[in-house]
Scaffold this motif. Structure first.
Motif, PDB file in Angstrom:
ATOM      1  N   ASP A   1       0.841  -1.195   0.000  1.00 41.48           N
ATOM      2  CA  ASP A   1       0.000   0.000   0.000  1.00 41.48           C
ATOM      3  C   ASP A   1       0.873   1.241   0.000  1.00 41.48           C
ATOM      4  OD1 ASP A   1      -2.289  -1.520   0.089  1.00 41.48           O
ATOM      5  OD2 ASP A   1      -2.364  -1.543   2.283  1.00 41.48           O
ATOM      6  N   ALA A   2       0.382   2.256  -0.635  1.00 40.49           N
ATOM      7  CA  ALA A   2       1.114   3.519  -0.664  1.00 40.49           C
ATOM      8  C   ALA A   2       1.124   4.121   0.732  1.00 40.49           C
ATOM      9  CB  ALA A   2       0.461   4.485  -1.646  1.00 40.49           C
ATOM     10  N   ALA A   3       2.212   4.762   1.060  1.00 40.00           N
ATOM     11  CA  ALA A   3       2.288   5.444   2.349  1.00 40.00           C
ATOM     12  C   ALA A   3       1.242   6.544   2.394  1.00 40.00           C
ATOM     13  CB  ALA A   3       3.689   6.022   2.540  1.00 40.00           C
ATOM     14  N   PRO A   4       0.673   6.807   3.569  1.00 43.58           N
ATOM     15  CA  PRO A   4      -0.368   7.835   3.660  1.00 43.58           C
ATOM     16  C   PRO A   4       0.065   9.171   3.085  1.00 43.58           C
ATOM     17  CG  PRO A   4      -0.198   6.623   5.727  1.00 43.58           C
ATOM     18  CD  PRO A   4       0.914   6.154   4.839  1.00 43.58           C
ATOM     19  N   SER A   5       1.343   9.556   3.284  1.00 47.22           N
ATOM     20  CA  SER A   5       1.788  10.852   2.754  1.00 47.22           C
ATOM     21  C   SER A   5       1.805  10.851   1.228  1.00 47.22           C
ATOM     22  CB  SER A   5       3.171  11.207   3.307  1.00 47.22           C
ATOM     23  OG  SER A   5       4.117  10.252   2.865  1.00 47.22           O
ATOM     24  N   ASP A   6       2.120   9.677   0.612  1.00 48.33           N
ATOM     25  CA  ASP A   6       2.107   9.588  -0.840  1.00 48.33           C
ATOM     26  C   ASP A   6       0.701   9.772  -1.384  1.00 48.33           C
ATOM     27  OD1 ASP A   6       4.791   9.098  -0.847  1.00 48.33           O
ATOM     28  OD2 ASP A   6       4.603   6.927  -1.130  1.00 48.33           O
ATOM     29  N   GLU A   7      -0.253   9.142  -0.753  1.00 47.25           N
ATOM     30  CA  GLU A   7      -1.634   9.237  -1.209  1.00 47.25           C
ATOM     31  C   GLU A   7      -2.204  10.620  -0.939  1.00 47.25           C
ATOM     32  OE1 GLU A   7      -3.573   7.170  -3.036  1.00 47.25           O
ATOM     33  OE2 GLU A   7      -1.655   6.121  -3.250  1.00 47.25           O
ATOM     34  N   LYS A   8      -1.877  11.162   0.213  1.00 44.00           N
ATOM     35  CA  LYS A   8      -2.450  12.442   0.609  1.00 44.00           C
ATOM     36  C   LYS A   8      -2.055  13.558  -0.344  1.00 44.00           C
ATOM     37  CE  LYS A   8      -2.822  13.258   4.942  1.00 44.00           C
ATOM     38  NZ  LYS A   8      -2.511  13.561   6.342  1.00 44.00           N
ATOM     39  N   ARG A  51       2.579   9.922  -5.966  1.00 42.41           N
ATOM     40  CA  ARG A  51       2.643   8.707  -6.799  1.00 42.41           C
ATOM     41  C   ARG A  51       1.729   8.827  -8.012  1.00 42.41           C
ATOM     42  NH1 ARG A  51       4.434   3.497  -4.281  1.00 42.41           N
ATOM     43  NH2 ARG A  51       5.336   4.142  -2.310  1.00 42.41           N
ATOM     44  N   ARG A  52       0.525   9.312  -7.781  1.00 48.95           N
ATOM     45  CA  ARG A  52      -0.422   9.461  -8.890  1.00 48.95           C
ATOM     46  C   ARG A  52       0.132  10.421  -9.928  1.00 48.95           C
ATOM     47  NH1 ARG A  52      -3.514  13.343  -9.847  1.00 48.95           N
ATOM     48  NH2 ARG A  52      -3.578  14.128  -7.725  1.00 48.95           N
ATOM     49  N   ARG A  53       0.642  11.556  -9.482  1.00 49.90           N
ATOM     50  CA  ARG A  53       1.209  12.528 -10.425  1.00 49.90           C
ATOM     51  C   ARG A  53       2.425  11.959 -11.148  1.00 49.90           C
ATOM     52  NH1 ARG A  53       0.099  16.079  -6.187  1.00 49.90           N
ATOM     53  NH2 ARG A  53       2.295  16.208  -5.632  1.00 49.90           N
ATOM     54  N   GLY A  54       3.234  11.169 -10.443  1.00 53.13           N
ATOM     55  CA  GLY A  54       4.390  10.539 -11.076  1.00 53.13           C
ATOM     56  C   GLY A  54       3.962   9.568 -12.163  1.00 53.13           C
ATOM     57  N   ARG A  55       2.927   8.760 -11.885  1.00 50.18           N
ATOM     58  CA  ARG A  55       2.415   7.828 -12.903  1.00 50.18           C
ATOM     59  C   ARG A  55       1.844   8.600 -14.088  1.00 50.18           C
ATOM     60  NH1 ARG A  55       0.549   5.146  -8.244  1.00 50.18           N
ATOM     61  NH2 ARG A  55      -1.498   6.089  -8.508  1.00 50.18           N
ATOM     62  N   GLU A  56       1.132   9.682 -13.799  1.00 46.98           N
ATOM     63  CA  GLU A  56       0.564  10.495 -14.880  1.00 46.98           C
ATOM     64  C   GLU A  56       1.665  11.121 -15.729  1.00 46.98           C
ATOM     65  OE1 GLU A  56      -2.017  13.246 -12.884  1.00 46.98           O
ATOM     66  OE2 GLU A  56      -3.518  11.694 -12.467  1.00 46.98           O
ATOM     67  N   ARG A  57       2.709  11.618 -15.092  1.00 49.83           N
ATOM     68  CA  ARG A  57       3.810  12.247 -15.841  1.00 49.83           C
ATOM     69  C   ARG A  57       4.519  11.211 -16.703  1.00 49.83           C
ATOM     70  NH1 ARG A  57       6.783  17.116 -15.230  1.00 49.83           N
ATOM     71  NH2 ARG A  57       4.705  17.888 -14.764  1.00 49.83           N
ATOM     72  N   ARG A  58       4.754  10.012 -16.165  1.00 50.13           N
ATOM     73  CA  ARG A  58       5.358   8.937 -16.968  1.00 50.13           C
ATOM     74  C   ARG A  58       4.471   8.633 -18.178  1.00 50.13           C
ATOM     75  NH1 ARG A  58       9.334   5.544 -15.315  1.00 50.13           N
ATOM     76  NH2 ARG A  58       8.355   3.764 -16.321  1.00 50.13           N
ATOM     77  N   ARG A  59       3.158   8.563 -17.963  1.00 46.38           N
ATOM     78  CA  ARG A  59       2.209   8.277 -19.054  1.00 46.38           C
ATOM     79  C   ARG A  59       2.295   9.368 -20.120  1.00 46.38           C
ATOM     80  NH1 ARG A  59       0.705   5.212 -21.331  1.00 46.38           N
ATOM     81  NH2 ARG A  59       0.031   3.924 -19.646  1.00 46.38           N
ATOM     82  N   VAL A  60       2.334  10.619 -19.698  1.00 43.57           N
ATOM     83  CA  VAL A  60       2.417  11.739 -20.636  1.00 43.57           C
ATOM     84  C   VAL A  60       3.704  11.645 -21.458  1.00 43.57           C
ATOM     85  CG1 VAL A  60       2.757  14.252 -20.747  1.00 43.57           C
ATOM     86  CG2 VAL A  60       0.906  13.305 -19.366  1.00 43.57           C
TER      87      VAL A  60
END
Length: 186
Positions: A3-10, A14-23
């Protein structure tokens, strides 16, 4: 998967990193499809993605890593679609043709980018596993439609050849591909 660490999710890092990789992967595919593999540079991909050039190497250690990630993504998309073909439905060959046409992507540039990546992988031993994975998936899919080895090989050739058709002509015709598949399987 942990599971993602609470600070990562908050804060969504991580989501932005995945989105940037996708872009960046999508931008690389656009550049490759429009201008060729040699044109895929740090600056051209960053410009296409609308990000600073440093972002390319922040998310990918090398340009080769970005290109490899694009190839993996292309394969993942196609394999997921092939795995989803319903062979128990009313018309499995029509479903296979439709999925293949959809997977060939909506533009000639995107199909050309995929073919360039496959050609690169055919020449580069480090990427050869992706071609092998693609071919294994095609063979497994074809084997769902026939137990005749020659027919299986012909289905694989027809599906692979369809990508070349898309990249070299304006025809995106599921009916034509379906007719070819029917001819092979009968």
């Amino acid at each position: 998967m942990r599971d993602a660490a609470p600070s990562d999710e908050k804060d969504g890092r991580r989501r932005r990193g995945r989105e940037r990789r996708r872009v960046l992967i999508d931008a690389a595919l656009s550049v490759i499809g429009r201008d060729g593999l040699a044109a895929a540079t740090q600056r051209s991909v960053a410009a296409e993605a609308g990000v600073p050039p440093s972002a390319v190497y922040y998310y990918f250690a090398t340009l080769d890593d970005l290109v490899a990630a694009a190839l993996v993504e292309v394969n993942e998309r196609f394999i997921a679609r092939l795995d989803g073909v319903d062979t128990t439905g009313d018309d499995p060959l029509r479903a296979l043709a439709a999925v293949t046409v959809e997977a060939a992507r909506p533009t000639r540039g995107e199909a050309t980018a995929e073919l360039e990546l496959w050609m690169l992988a055919a020449r580069d031993e480090r990427l050869r596993g992706e071609i092998d994975r693609y071919n294994a998936c095609l063979h497994a899919t074809a084997a769902r439609f026939s137990d005749d080895p020659t027919a299986v090989a012909a289905i694989v050739a027809a599906l692979t050849g369809y990508y070349w058709q898309v990249a070299t002509s304006d025809r995106f015709d599921a009916e034509q591909l379906e007719a070819i598949l029917r001819h092979i399987v009968r």
